[in-house]
Write a protein that holds these residues in place. Structure first.
Motif, PDB file in Angstrom:
ATOM      1  N   VAL A   1      70.101  42.147  27.663  1.00  0.00           N
ATOM      2  CA  VAL A   1      70.555  42.035  29.052  1.00  0.00           C
ATOM      3  C   VAL A   1      71.052  43.379  29.566  1.00  0.00           C
ATOM      4  N   ASP A   2      71.060  43.499  30.896  1.00  0.00           N
ATOM      5  CA  ASP A   2      71.589  44.716  31.522  1.00  0.00           C
ATOM      6  C   ASP A   2      73.029  44.545  31.984  1.00  0.00           C
ATOM      7  N   GLY A   3      73.588  43.350  31.808  1.00  0.00           N
ATOM      8  CA  GLY A   3      74.961  43.094  32.224  1.00  0.00           C
ATOM      9  C   GLY A   3      75.107  42.789  33.695  1.00  0.00           C
ATOM     10  N   GLU A   4      74.003  42.832  34.427  1.00  0.00           N
ATOM     11  CA  GLU A   4      74.036  42.554  35.858  1.00  0.00           C
ATOM     12  C   GLU A   4      73.103  41.411  36.241  1.00  0.00           C
ATOM     13  N   GLY A   5      72.720  40.607  35.244  1.00  0.00           N
ATOM     14  CA  GLY A   5      71.943  39.410  35.536  1.00  0.00           C
ATOM     15  C   GLY A   5      70.500  39.426  35.100  1.00  0.00           C
ATOM     16  N   THR A   6      70.022  40.543  34.544  1.00  0.00           N
ATOM     17  CA  THR A   6      68.634  40.626  34.098  1.00  0.00           C
ATOM     18  C   THR A   6      68.565  40.470  32.580  1.00  0.00           C
ATOM     19  N   VAL A   7      67.595  39.706  32.117  1.00  0.00           N
ATOM     20  CA  VAL A   7      67.373  39.521  30.689  1.00  0.00           C
ATOM     21  C   VAL A   7      65.914  39.832  30.366  1.00  0.00           C
ATOM     22  N   LEU A   8      65.692  40.522  29.254  1.00  0.00           N
ATOM     23  CA  LEU A   8      64.349  40.774  28.734  1.00  0.00           C
ATOM     24  C   LEU A   8      64.020  39.712  27.699  1.00  0.00           C
ATOM     25  N   LEU A   9      62.848  39.087  27.828  1.00  0.00           N
ATOM     26  CA  LEU A   9      62.405  38.033  26.927  1.00  0.00           C
ATOM     27  C   LEU A   9      60.951  38.271  26.529  1.00  0.00           C
ATOM     28  N   THR A  10      60.530  37.666  25.422  1.00  0.00           N
ATOM     29  CA  THR A  10      59.118  37.692  25.046  1.00  0.00           C
ATOM     30  C   THR A  10      58.580  36.267  24.980  1.00  0.00           C
ATOM     31  N   GLU A  11      57.382  36.094  25.504  1.00  0.00           N
ATOM     32  CA  GLU A  11      56.774  34.767  25.560  1.00  0.00           C
ATOM     33  C   GLU A  11      56.575  34.180  24.170  1.00  0.00           C
ATOM     34  N   THR A  12      56.203  35.013  23.198  1.00  0.00           N
ATOM     35  CA  THR A  12      55.881  34.490  21.874  1.00  0.00           C
ATOM     36  C   THR A  12      57.107  34.049  21.088  1.00  0.00           C
ATOM     37  N   VAL A  13      58.298  34.383  21.580  1.00  0.00           N
ATOM     38  CA  VAL A  13      59.528  33.886  20.963  1.00  0.00           C
ATOM     39  C   VAL A  13      60.042  32.668  21.710  1.00  0.00           C
ATOM     40  N   GLN A  14      60.359  32.841  22.973  1.00  0.00           N
ATOM     41  CA  GLN A  14      60.990  31.749  23.728  1.00  0.00           C
ATOM     42  C   GLN A  14      60.067  30.548  23.905  1.00  0.00           C
ATOM     43  N   LEU A  15      58.765  30.794  24.007  1.00  0.00           N
ATOM     44  CA  LEU A  15      57.811  29.710  24.218  1.00  0.00           C
ATOM     45  C   LEU A  15      57.055  29.366  22.936  1.00  0.00           C
ATOM     46  N   ASP A  16      57.571  29.801  21.809  1.00  0.00           N
ATOM     47  CA  ASP A  16      56.971  29.517  20.503  1.00  0.00           C
ATOM     48  C   ASP A  16      56.992  28.004  20.256  1.00  0.00           C
ATOM     49  N   PRO A  17      55.844  27.360  20.036  1.00  0.00           N
ATOM     50  CA  PRO A  17      55.842  25.913  19.805  1.00  0.00           C
ATOM     51  C   PRO A  17      56.591  25.493  18.548  1.00  0.00           C
ATOM     52  N   ARG A  18      56.817  26.419  17.619  1.00  0.00           N
ATOM     53  CA  ARG A  18      57.611  26.108  16.425  1.00  0.00           C
ATOM     54  C   ARG A  18      59.102  26.110  16.735  1.00  0.00           C
ATOM     55  N   ARG A  19      59.451  26.715  17.863  1.00  0.00           N
ATOM     56  CA  ARG A  19      60.843  26.757  18.291  1.00  0.00           C
ATOM     57  C   ARG A  19      61.090  25.735  19.408  1.00  0.00           C
ATOM     58  N   ASN A  20      60.378  25.922  20.496  1.00  0.00           N
ATOM     59  CA  ASN A  20      60.613  25.109  21.703  1.00  0.00           C
ATOM     60  C   ASN A  20      59.286  24.529  22.202  1.00  0.00           C
ATOM     61  N   PRO A  21      58.782  23.490  21.541  1.00  0.00           N
ATOM     62  CA  PRO A  21      57.436  22.980  21.864  1.00  0.00           C
ATOM     63  C   PRO A  21      57.286  22.445  23.278  1.00  0.00           C
ATOM     64  N   HIS A  22      58.382  22.085  23.914  1.00  0.00           N
ATOM     65  CA  HIS A  22      58.282  21.503  25.249  1.00  0.00           C
ATOM     66  C   HIS A  22      58.780  22.443  26.348  1.00  0.00           C
ATOM     67  N   ALA A  23      59.052  23.668  25.990  1.00  0.00           N
ATOM     68  CA  ALA A  23      59.613  24.608  26.965  1.00  0.00           C
ATOM     69  C   ALA A  23      58.522  25.293  27.780  1.00  0.00           C
ATOM     70  N   ASP A  24      58.885  25.674  28.968  1.00  0.00           N
ATOM     71  CA  ASP A  24      58.079  26.568  29.787  1.00  0.00           C
ATOM     72  C   ASP A  24      59.011  27.633  30.343  1.00  0.00           C
ATOM     73  N   ARG A  25      58.468  28.560  31.083  1.00  0.00           N
ATOM     74  CA  ARG A  25      59.291  29.663  31.584  1.00  0.00           C
ATOM     75  C   ARG A  25      60.472  29.151  32.408  1.00  0.00           C
ATOM     76  N   ALA A  26      60.202  28.188  33.265  1.00  0.00           N
ATOM     77  CA  ALA A  26      61.253  27.702  34.158  1.00  0.00           C
ATOM     78  C   ALA A  26      62.413  27.106  33.374  1.00  0.00           C
ATOM     79  N   ARG A  27      62.114  26.333  32.337  1.00  0.00           N
ATOM     80  CA  ARG A  27      63.185  25.724  31.554  1.00  0.00           C
ATOM     81  C   ARG A  27      63.974  26.779  30.791  1.00  0.00           C
ATOM     82  N   VAL A  28      63.278  27.754  30.227  1.00  0.00           N
ATOM     83  CA  VAL A  28      63.979  28.827  29.512  1.00  0.00           C
ATOM     84  C   VAL A  28      64.858  29.612  30.475  1.00  0.00           C
TER      85      VAL A  28
END
Length: 339
Positions: free
Chosen positions: A148-175
């Protein structure tokens, strides 16, 4: 979630214990113990360090760690504190309040080799120890998977947050909604992937903290593989372009600085993911990964020093950490100072 450059109360770590991550054989295990200890002592030059230690390793920890490092005894199996511990947050509407986000941890996607059930409870242990308000999350996530930048921005990667082994029902909006609820991130910048080695069996499937980080809200540091023979030559170019496009689309003037990788390309297991991006910013300092390459390490210290003016940069040999799947940022977690 404050930026890592904000003042810290302390840094949290977890001491190694015997198992798959530490490795087999006395010499290999001792190398791991030394690596974690050296990082702890480097961080302790700048701020207090608290170390979670499994009961089976308390005597060793007391012998190897300096007396000023606090030992907190608790059962654990994995000891990558960035991922198994809490992500600390503050509440601007409630001065003096410290929060601790308790993500679900499943060993980076529940691979067959991983043991994580004990360490999955560490966020609760740490939160209780410091009197933080625990914020439970239903998202499977790790601290190394966000910056994070401390001002509201977060860097994410699709292959982590949307990994079906982690969050099989997640999409960008939910994350994104969960990032807003837990760490106050109102703008998510998505990267498509991480470094090549991170997709091996012992990898995280693309953690961002080895690829890119905020030196400041208007300055991003990016891993730069300069050798065309390495597959991360294309990956680092892709990441840089994705960041550039994302900030341009937002109308943000953000400087993107490439931090060249060491010259070593391979080890006995394949392409290396040695990266200077995986550093820890501390009070008045930066603890930077070193890789035994005098010229490359010195150049990285200079680049990182310019990115964090006023902070002293120290290098610690991170090759034993990377051999086990991560770096200095992966084994540390900052606790911000609350005001």
């Amino acid at each position: 979630m404050p930026a890592e450059t904000a003042p810290h109360e302390r840094t949290w770590m977890a001491f190694p214990r015997e198992g798959v991550t530490l490795g087999e054989g006395a010499e290999t295990r001792e190398e791991g113990y030394r690596a974690w200890t050296e990082v702890a002592h480097a961080v302790a030059q700048f701020e207090p360090v608290s170390m979670v230690v499994d009961p089976s390793e308390v005597s060793r920890a007391r012998r190897m760690l300096s007396a000023d490092i606090e030992i907190v005894e608790a059962p654990l199996d994995e000891f990558w504190m960035r991922d198994v511990g809490p992500t600390f947050v503050v509440d601007p509407d409630r001065p003096g309040t410290l929060g601790a986000v308790d993500w679900i941890f499943n060993g980076w996607g529940a691979p067959d080799w991983a043991e994580w059930q004990k360490s999955a409870q560490l966020a609760r242990v740490v939160a209780a120890h410091v009197g933080a308000e625990r914020i439970d999350s239903l998202l499977v996530a790790e601290g190394g998977g966000l910056h994070v930048d401390g001002e509201g921005t977060v860097l994410l990667t699709e292959t982590v947050q949307l990994d079906p082994r982690r969050n099989p029902h997640a999409d960008r909006a939910r994350v994104e909604a969960e990032m807003a609820r837990t760490i106050g991130a109102t703008d998510a910048v998505w990267l498509s992937r991480g470094l090549t080695r991170d997709y091996d069996d012992f990898g995280t499937n693309g953690h961002v903290d080895i690829v890119a980080t905020f030196a400041a809200p208007d300055h991003v540091l990016v891993h730069e593989q300069q050798d065309r023979a390495h597959p991360d030559f294309e990956v680092s170019r892709l990441v840089r372009q994705e960041l550039s496009d994302a900030f341009a689309a937002r109308g943000r003037a953000v400087t993107i600085t490439g931090v060249p990788a060491p010259t070593t390309l391979r080890d006995e297991h394949g392409w290396v993911d040695w990266s200077y991006i995986n550093h820890l910013v501390t009070n008045d300092g930066v603890v930077l990964c070193g890789f035994g390459e005098e010229a490359a390490d010195a150049r990285a210290r200079e680049t990182i020093g310019e990115a964090y003016p006023g902070r002293r940069v120290v290098s610690v040999d991170a090759r034993p950490l990377f051999d086990r799947g991560g770096g200095i940022h992966c084994i540390t977690q900052q606790q911000p100072t609350v005001r």
